[in-house]
Design an enzyme around this catalytic site. Structure first.
Site, mmCIF file in Angstrom:
data_model
loop_
_atom_site.group_PDB
_atom_site.id
_atom_site.type_symbol
_atom_site.label_atom_id
_atom_site.label_comp_id
_atom_site.label_asym_id
_atom_site.label_seq_id
_atom_site.Cartn_x
_atom_site.Cartn_y
_atom_site.Cartn_z
ATOM 1 C CB ALA A 41 -0.394 3.452 2.965
ATOM 2 C CD GLN A 45 7.277 1.099 2.548
ATOM 3 O OE1 GLN A 45 7.614 1.636 1.501
ATOM 4 N NE2 GLN A 45 8.123 0.931 3.542
ATOM 5 C CB SER A 46 2.039 6.592 0.745
ATOM 6 O OG SER A 46 1.772 7.553 -0.255
ATOM 7 C CG ASN A 47 4.610 4.182 -4.316
ATOM 8 O OD1 ASN A 47 5.730 3.790 -4.016
ATOM 9 N ND2 ASN A 47 3.602 3.344 -4.516
#
Ligand code: PLP
Length: 340
Positions: free
Chosen positions: A80, A82-84
């Site tokens: 995504a 905002q993927s970590n």
């Protein structure tokens, strides 16, 4: 599962890159324990180090172990916006002198400006990663294929790419990291009754559950759904657990009765804040001074509160919540979280 080998014995068989520089703390949450009438603890995997930490540090030890064994010079991953996972991958790539190519999927449409510019997006840019985008958010196979095409292009240029897969068709290497987490936790604090974990790709949930059982521990493990409803997540967990058993060479998988998925905090969907999620995030901050993230861990704590309300977690029980990190994403949710 009757098994004489330890978790460490199993993990010894896999190439592993050292990214965890220390064990993560287990802390007692005194004010919330009192308010909720349980004995509440938190495993601080948000403090796992490597580029602001989180659960992907443990998972990436095994992906980068394989990438380094393959002499890869470029690592590709999808996630995504905002993927970590993509941010942590970019950090590990920097650490090992590799190039990271991050494919960002449109999984949470309608978000504000900060979602596309701040938080993990900003951090990945600072880490020097290259971005590509994928227009669909729920097409795991398509997203993987796009990465493969890019990897094929890199090969023709003489580079050695390594693709980190999230899809179900691939061995869940990241789950090995959560077997290690479970083993670490049982050494730090063995007498808990219940553990609560987020359940997304399922690597954390499956690894933690398997590791706990292999360590001989019988606590209930509640997987809080962050992306799919409980029935589809249950099916996904069955598959991830089977693949993990294959990877480990185990004949038996974790039995179905041990797979618990709960989706009461999932609405309105992946990466979107429902009222109970917002309440949980604020409660943890204001009672304990600990930040949760909007996508995973606030939902997980909302799940813990929901399970208490339903009587599935009972007064007086010793409960540990795994804080899987994700806090940098808070800054991508400024419009959704901020007070006007
Ligand atoms: C990726 C992520 C999860 C979900 O972990 P899975 O192993 O994909 O299920 C949970 N919390 C945070 C903060 C994450 O970044």
């Amino acid at each position: 599962m009757s098994e004489t080998r330890t978790v460490a014995d199993f993990l010894d068989g896999f190439p592993r890159a050292e990214l965890m520089t220390a064990e993560t703390p287990v802390e007692h949450l005194a004010r919330l324990s009192e308010a909720l009438d349980i004995d509440l603890w938190i495993k601080r995997d948000d403090l796992s180090g490597l580029g602001l930490g989180g659960n992907k540090t443990r998972q990436l030890e095994f992906y980068f172990g394989e990438a380094l064994a393959n002499k890869a010079d470029t690592v590709l991953i999808t996630g995504a916006v905002q993927s970590n996972f993509v941010r942590s991958t970019a950090a590990a790539a920097a650490l090992f002198g590799m190039k990271a190519i991050l494919q960002l999927e449109e999984r949470a449409p309608g978000m504000g400006d900060a979602y596309y510019r701040s938080g993990n997006v900003l951090l990945a840019q600072l880490l020097g990663a290259e971005h590509m985008s994928y227009p669909v958010g729920e097409d795991e196979a398509g997203a993987d294929n796009a990465l493969h095409e890019r990897a094929a292009g890199l090969r023709t240029e003489g580079r050695t790419p390594y693709v980190i897969h999230l899809g179900l068709g691939h061995p869940p290497l990241g789950a090995l990291g959560y077997m290690a987490c479970a083993e670490e936790l049982t050494r730090q604090m063995n007498d808990f009754d219940v553990a609560v974990v987020p359940s997304g790709s399922g690597a954390t949930h499956a690894g933690f559950l398997s590791g706990l059982r292999l360590a001989g521990h019988s606590a209930d493990v509640f997987g809080i759904c962050v992306r799919r409803n409980r029935d589809s997540q249950f099916l996904r967990m069955q598959t991830v657990l089977e693949k993990l058993a294959d990877l480990l060479g185990l004949k038996e998988t974790v039995p179905d009765r041990d797979i618990i998925t709960w989706d009461g905090a999932l609405a309105p969907g992946y990466g979107r804040l429902g009222e109970s999620t917002r309440t949980a995030l604020v409660m943890m901050a204001q009672k304990e001074g600990i930040f949760l993230d909007p996508v995973y861990t606030a939902k997980t704590f909302a799940g813990l509160l929901g399970l208490l309300k339903e009587g599935r977690i009972r007064p007086g029980q010793k409960v540990v919540m795994i804080h899987t990190g994700g806090v940098p994403a808070l800054f991508g949710y400024q419009e959704e979280l901020g007070v006007a």
